[in-house]
Design an enzyme around this catalytic site. Structure first.
Site, PDB file in Angstrom:
ATOM      1  N   HIS A 136       0.745  -1.006  -0.050  1.00 12.98           N
ATOM      2  CA  HIS A 136       0.001   0.102   0.206  1.00 12.98           C
ATOM      3  C   HIS A 136       1.032   1.266  -0.028  1.00 12.98           C
ATOM      4  O   HIS A 136       0.204   2.229  -0.123  1.00 12.98           O
ATOM      5  CB  HIS A 136      -0.887   0.115   1.190  1.00 12.98           C
ATOM      6  CG  HIS A 136      -2.035  -0.670   1.196  1.00 12.98           C
ATOM      7  ND1 HIS A 136      -3.336  -0.394   0.617  1.00 12.98           N
ATOM      8  CD2 HIS A 136      -2.297  -2.256   1.264  1.00 12.98           C
ATOM      9  CE1 HIS A 136      -4.182  -1.129   0.563  1.00 12.98           C
ATOM     10  NE2 HIS A 136      -3.634  -2.674   0.957  1.00 12.98           N
TER      11      HIS A 136
ATOM     12  N   LYS B   1      -8.941  13.551   3.669  1.00 11.45           N
ATOM     13  CA  LYS B   1      -8.198  12.427   3.976  1.00 11.45           C
ATOM     14  C   LYS B   1      -7.241  12.615   5.005  1.00 11.45           C
ATOM     15  O   LYS B   1      -7.044  13.628   5.605  1.00 11.45           O
ATOM     16  CB  LYS B   1      -7.242  12.223   2.561  1.00 11.45           C
ATOM     17  CG  LYS B   1      -6.611  13.620   2.218  1.00 11.45           C
ATOM     18  CD  LYS B   1      -5.883  13.446   0.781  1.00 11.45           C
ATOM     19  CE  LYS B   1      -6.589  13.582  -0.427  1.00 11.45           C
ATOM     20  NZ  LYS B   1      -6.666  12.433  -0.937  1.00 11.45           N
ATOM     21  N   ARG B   2      -6.440  11.353   5.409  1.00  6.47           N
ATOM     22  CA  ARG B   2      -5.592  11.271   6.618  1.00  6.47           C
ATOM     23  C   ARG B   2      -4.586  12.814   6.333  1.00  6.47           C
ATOM     24  O   ARG B   2      -4.298  12.960   5.229  1.00  6.47           O
ATOM     25  CB  ARG B   2      -4.460  10.206   6.536  1.00  6.47           C
ATOM     26  CG  ARG B   2      -5.064   9.215   7.296  1.00  6.47           C
ATOM     27  CD  ARG B   2      -4.424   7.882   7.275  1.00  6.47           C
ATOM     28  NE  ARG B   2      -3.903   7.491   6.068  1.00  6.47           N
ATOM     29  CZ  ARG B   2      -2.684   7.493   5.498  1.00  6.47           C
ATOM     30  NH1 ARG B   2      -1.771   7.722   6.486  1.00  6.47           N
ATOM     31  NH2 ARG B   2      -2.228   7.211   4.297  1.00  6.47           N
TER      32      ARG B   2
ATOM     33  N   LYS C 187       0.738  14.193   1.120  1.00 11.69           N
ATOM     34  CA  LYS C 187      -0.689  14.479   0.656  1.00 11.69           C
ATOM     35  C   LYS C 187      -0.763  16.254   0.382  1.00 11.69           C
ATOM     36  O   LYS C 187      -1.762  16.512  -0.470  1.00 11.69           O
ATOM     37  CB  LYS C 187      -1.874  13.939   1.376  1.00 11.69           C
ATOM     38  CG  LYS C 187      -1.953  12.442   1.460  1.00 11.69           C
ATOM     39  CD  LYS C 187      -2.977  11.934   2.444  1.00 11.69           C
ATOM     40  CE  LYS C 187      -2.930  10.542   2.484  1.00 11.69           C
ATOM     41  NZ  LYS C 187      -4.121   9.992   1.459  1.00 11.69           N
TER      42      LYS C 187
ATOM     43  N   THR D  44      -8.545   6.295  -2.855  1.00 12.83           N
ATOM     44  CA  THR D  44      -9.795   6.048  -2.992  1.00 12.83           C
ATOM     45  C   THR D  44     -10.877   6.947  -2.796  1.00 12.83           C
ATOM     46  O   THR D  44     -11.846   6.826  -3.443  1.00 12.83           O
ATOM     47  CB  THR D  44     -10.278   4.725  -1.985  1.00 12.83           C
ATOM     48  OG1 THR D  44     -10.094   5.169  -1.014  1.00 12.83           O
ATOM     49  CG2 THR D  44      -9.510   3.387  -2.794  1.00 12.83           C
TER      50      THR D  44
ATOM     51  N   LYS E  98     -14.505   8.029  -4.794  1.00 12.14           N
ATOM     52  CA  LYS E  98     -15.730   8.376  -4.315  1.00 12.14           C
ATOM     53  C   LYS E  98     -16.216   9.584  -4.936  1.00 12.14           C
ATOM     54  O   LYS E  98     -17.350   9.869  -5.365  1.00 12.14           O
ATOM     55  CB  LYS E  98     -15.620   8.457  -2.829  1.00 12.14           C
ATOM     56  CG  LYS E  98     -15.291   7.077  -2.193  1.00 12.14           C
ATOM     57  CD  LYS E  98     -14.694   7.439  -0.642  1.00 12.14           C
ATOM     58  CE  LYS E  98     -13.959   6.557   0.002  1.00 12.14           C
ATOM     59  NZ  LYS E  98     -13.532   7.108   1.155  1.00 12.14           N
TER      60      LYS E  98
HETATM   61  C1  LIG Z   1     -12.073   6.957   1.709  1.00 12.88           C
HETATM   62  C2  LIG Z   1     -11.651   7.210   2.694  1.00 12.88           C
HETATM   63  C3  LIG Z   1     -10.148   7.624   3.272  1.00 12.88           C
HETATM   64  C4  LIG Z   1      -9.198   7.420   1.982  1.00 12.88           C
HETATM   65  O1  LIG Z   1      -9.045   8.606   1.550  1.00 12.88           O
HETATM   66  P1  LIG Z   1      -7.751   9.047   0.457  1.00 12.88           P
HETATM   67  O2  LIG Z   1      -8.191  10.423  -0.116  1.00 12.88           O
HETATM   68  O3  LIG Z   1      -7.893   7.987  -0.639  1.00 12.88           O
HETATM   69  O4  LIG Z   1      -6.636   9.014   1.198  1.00 12.88           O
HETATM   70  C5  LIG Z   1      -9.827   7.947   4.241  1.00 12.88           C
HETATM   71  N1  LIG Z   1     -10.992   8.087   5.229  1.00 12.88           N
HETATM   72  C6  LIG Z   1     -12.157   8.022   5.076  1.00 12.88           C
HETATM   73  C7  LIG Z   1     -12.972   8.203   6.199  1.00 12.88           C
HETATM   74  C8  LIG Z   1     -12.480   7.342   3.922  1.00 12.88           C
HETATM   75  O5  LIG Z   1     -13.967   7.302   3.761  1.00 12.88           O
END
Ligand SMILES: *Cc1c(COP(=O)(O)O)cnc(C)c1O
Length: 749
Positions: free
Chosen positions: A297, A483-484, A489, A591, A595
């Site tokens: 990952h 995101k985190r 990022k 991911t 979305k």
């Molecule tokens: C989808 C999701 C992530 C992953 O987000 P990335 O932008 O791909 O890092 C992280 N936290 C939550 C709560 C999510 O639903």
């Protein structure tokens, strides 16, 4: 499952004056029990997904939807005077941290939907990821006691408890099974650690701090605890059914390791076979090779797990012996294959005084995959170069996906209704979503789409008002980076870009600027100093802009608290622009980007991770791509990169950077951020995520989006094209690929 019977039971519930949480538990139990009965049939061949995180989010609405009774239950409750949305106060089970854990949850959902026998194995943490509050601009962490609402979706299996042995203690692993609903009902099995006080600690927290020896030992215990419980159970099951002919084990079980956290499962498997069943070591390794598969990952070196040999020896002496033996065996095998000394060392399992878990996985696993095309190439070319040279057949790509059931049907009923009329059949066969493309020539339908977006923005605004006490600027373009929080990022780059927009607006340079809202949502690891500084900085910029009457009707920044799955559901539905701006080469897939795409946000981002494939499918002209690509970043890294060169030509960038020196800096955050950008640190060069290489182009892209948005219908077409092209990013597609190429399991329903 018998829908009618379930509905009758729910209908018979007495709701009069009942507490929402009690009612939530009663309804959930009815559905859970029916589902759990279904889950008991296990086919002979199956796949098992081992993961230290499962970020499921709220189960209630999703499971009712999967059971096909969501709208009926809504009606039944309405008749009794209960609004189904009241259950939204039951918070998420956040047994995960981010993308990796959410992926595991999407995979279970998709496998159940596709009829594939896939079972999840993990840890039942007492506390999930901390609940985040923003106080005075700072992140503050509170424990997430998710079980206070009860846990009606789990079934404790006392009868299947096992004992896990460490040198200094014995721990009971008690499984809790959670049915996963779909065409087939599978289950997710989470082990809870029981015994003395020390034993219980093992399943107390997700990712306890591991910067001390004690912390590292606890992490090792966690990883071994659930891996050993699951592997031990599968082997017992096999022996009970098929006897001791372990050569047949891979016929019945495929085990997918979600990153390196469950790699102890390999060592435990070898231990049981060689010690308890006297299988010769080499033969045991060969069996493991047909059983285990590994998903990588990340290529960030700090995330590749290495455990000191002395720690493993102290609490898991037998596992230590197995790993040492495996190291010797691997070295012999590699020499025999013709590897040179340097090559053998690069693949070594035991190196220095450490065990390298990724190398255990790479040496043993039959299939090794990355999570987006570019990432799978990078791991072959760089991270696992030697392994890819000698075992090329092991490497493959499985581009991530997300489940459209949670991330479109459930979170976005307005858009789903539009799809029902324009892309009939999309719920059953998601490929049909491409039919939405038809409406791009139909001004009335486009108008409908725009109204759906507006409706979702209003709902998002209400939700944010309820949680944060502010409303979105009415009619604004909504940009989101959720995101985190991590340096790679580049939330900090977005903060600088917004600052530049602010300077321009103040100078009156963009008279036609459409009102814009920037949403951030992110948790920082509790001990991650820079990430916490970035959170504070974003909040300081938000406050500066909000306090400025001359721009605060044009520009708004909101940092939402406690970003989680439920928040994500609302944000992706109500956003126009998805910010995916990682340094090229460093985001394995992402991911969140998928979305947003499914919900009709265009991507403003770099050529990284799955962004590349998103643009391949939806067209570069329908997204906003900027910044250095991997080759350029590699070359800057090699040939020298000096942020000062970029800053010299860009006054606004200099001013944005200077905010770090003008805002009050109580905790020393900004001093440190400023230093790492301009002079670097002992372990890295200045601005090692190349913010100032990309910042100018980022600002230009944001201004272009703002201008393009003026032609709302034309912008809507770009958004629609993204939705219509999103079929590939369904985790149903991903899971079918895993099932066909790696696990060799089939539809069992
Ligand atoms: C989808 C999701 C992530 C992953 O987000 P990335 O932008 O791909 O890092 C992280 N936290 C939550 C709560 C999510 O639903």
């Amino acid at each position: 499952m018998n829908k009618r019977q379930i509905l009758q039971k729910i209908n018979a519930l007495d709701t009069e004056g009942k507490d929402v949480i009690v009612l939530y538990n009663e309804i959930s139990e009815i559905v859970a029990e029916a589902a759990y009965k279904d889950a008991k049939t296990c086919p002979s061949r199956r796949a098992c997904y081992f993961s230290i995180e499962f970020l499921i989010g709220r189960s209630f609405y999703n499971n009712l939807m999967e059971a096909g009774i969501l709208s009926e239950v809504k009606e039944i409750l309405a008749k009794k005077g209960v609004d189904i949305s009241e259950f939204e106060q039951i918070e998420d089970a956040a047994l995960g941290n981010g993308g990796l854990g959410r992926l595991a949850a999407c995979f279970l959902d998709s496998a159940a939907a596709e009829g594939l026998p896939l079972y999840g194995y993990g840890i039942r943490y007492k506390y999930g990821l901390f609940r985040q509050a923003i106080e005075n601009g700072y992140q503050v962490e509170y424990p997430d006691d998710w079980q206070r609402f009860g846990d009606p979706w789990s079934f404790r299996r006392e009868d299947q408890a096992r004992t896990i042995e460490f040198a200094d203690m014995k721990v009971r692993a008690v499984p809790y099974d959670m049915p996963v609903l779909g065409k087939r009902t599978n289950f997710l099995r989470l082990y809870q650690a029981e015994g003395g006080e020390e034993a219980q600690k093992i399943s107390e927290y997700l990712y306890p701090a591991d910067d001390t020896k004690e912390g590292k030992l606890l992490r090792i215990r966690q990883e071994y605890f659930f891996s050993a419980a699951a592997v031990g159970e599968l082997i017992d099951q096999f022996v009970a059914k098929h006897g001791k002919r372990f050569a047949f084990f891979p016929r019945y079980y495929s085990i997918q390791l979600n990153d390196t956290h469950p790699v102890f499962a390999i060592a435990e498997f070898l231990r049981i076979l060689t010690v308890s069943y006297k299988v010769p070591f080499q033969k045991a390794v060969a069996i493991a090779q047909k059983t285990f598969h590994y998903t990588n990952h990340t290529i960030l070196p700090e995330a590749l797990e290495c455990w000191p040999e002395k720690y493993i020896k102290k609490i898991l002496p037998q596992i230590c012996a197995v790993l040492k033996r495996l190291d010797r065996f691997a070295r012999r095998t590699l020499f025999a294959r013709g590897c040179g000394d340097g090559e053998v060392e690069s693949m070594a399992i035991r190196s220095g005084q450490n065990f390298r878990m990724a190398n255990v996985a790479v040496f043993v696993c039959g299939r090794i995959n990355g999570v987006a095309k570019i990432h799978s190439e990078i791991i072959k070319k760089e991270l696992f170069q030697t392994a890819a040279k000698y075992f090329p057949e092991r490497f493959c790509n499985k581009t991530n996906g997300v489940t459209q059931r949670r991330w479109l049907m459930l979170n976005n009923p307005a858009l789903s209704a539009l799809l029902d009329s324009c892309a009939a059949g999309w719920r059953e066969k998601f490929d049909k979503i491409s039919d939405l493309r038809k409406i791009e020539d139909d001004p009335f339908a486009i108008e409908k789409f725009i109204r759906v977006k507006e409706e979702n923005k209003r709902a998002l605004s209400d939700y944010i008002f309820q949680k944060e006490g502010v409303r979105l600027l009415p009619g604004a373009i909504v940009y989101a980076q959720v995101k985190r929080l991590h340096e790679y990022k580049r939330q900090l780059m977005t903060a600088f870009a917004i600052s530049e927009l602010y300077f321009k607006l103040k100078r009156g340079e963009c008279p036609d600027f459409a009102p814009s809202v920037f949403l951030f949502g992110a948790k920082s690891a509790p001990s991650y100093f820079r990430a916490k500084g970035i959170i504070k900085f974003i909040n300081a910029i938000a406050a500066m802009i909000a306090a400025d009457e001359t721009v605060n009707q044009k520009l708004q920044v909101i940092f939402v608290q406690n970003y989680n799955v439920s928040y994500a559901e609302k944000i992706v539905a109500g956003s126009d622009v998805s910010l995916q701006v990682s340094t090229a080469g460093l985001e394995a897939s992402g991911t969140g980007n998928m979305k947003f795409m499914m919900n009709g946000a265009v991507t403003c981002g770099t050529m990284d991770g799955a962004n590349i494939e998103i643009v391949e499918h939806a067209g570069r002209e329908n997204n906003y791509i900027f910044g250095a690509e991997v080759e350029e970043i590699d070359s800057l890294r090699e040939n020298g990169y000096d942020p000062a060169e970029y800053l010299a030509h860009d006054e606004d960038a200099r001013r944005a950077l200077d905010l770090l020196r003008t805002f009050p800096d109580e905790k020393g955050y900004y001093t440190e951020l400023y230093a790492f950008l301009t002079i670097g640190a002992s372990w890295h060069k200045p601005d090692h995520y190349f913010i100032f290489r990309d910042l100018g182009e980022y600002v230009a892209a944001l201004i272009k989006i703002n201008a393009d948005y003026k032609d709302r219908a034309d912008f809507a077409k770009k958004q629609i094209e993204n939705i219509a092209s999103s079929a590939y990013f369904s985790s149903d597609r991903t899971i079918r690929e895993y099932a066909a190429d790696i696990w060799r399991i089939k539809d069992e329903k």
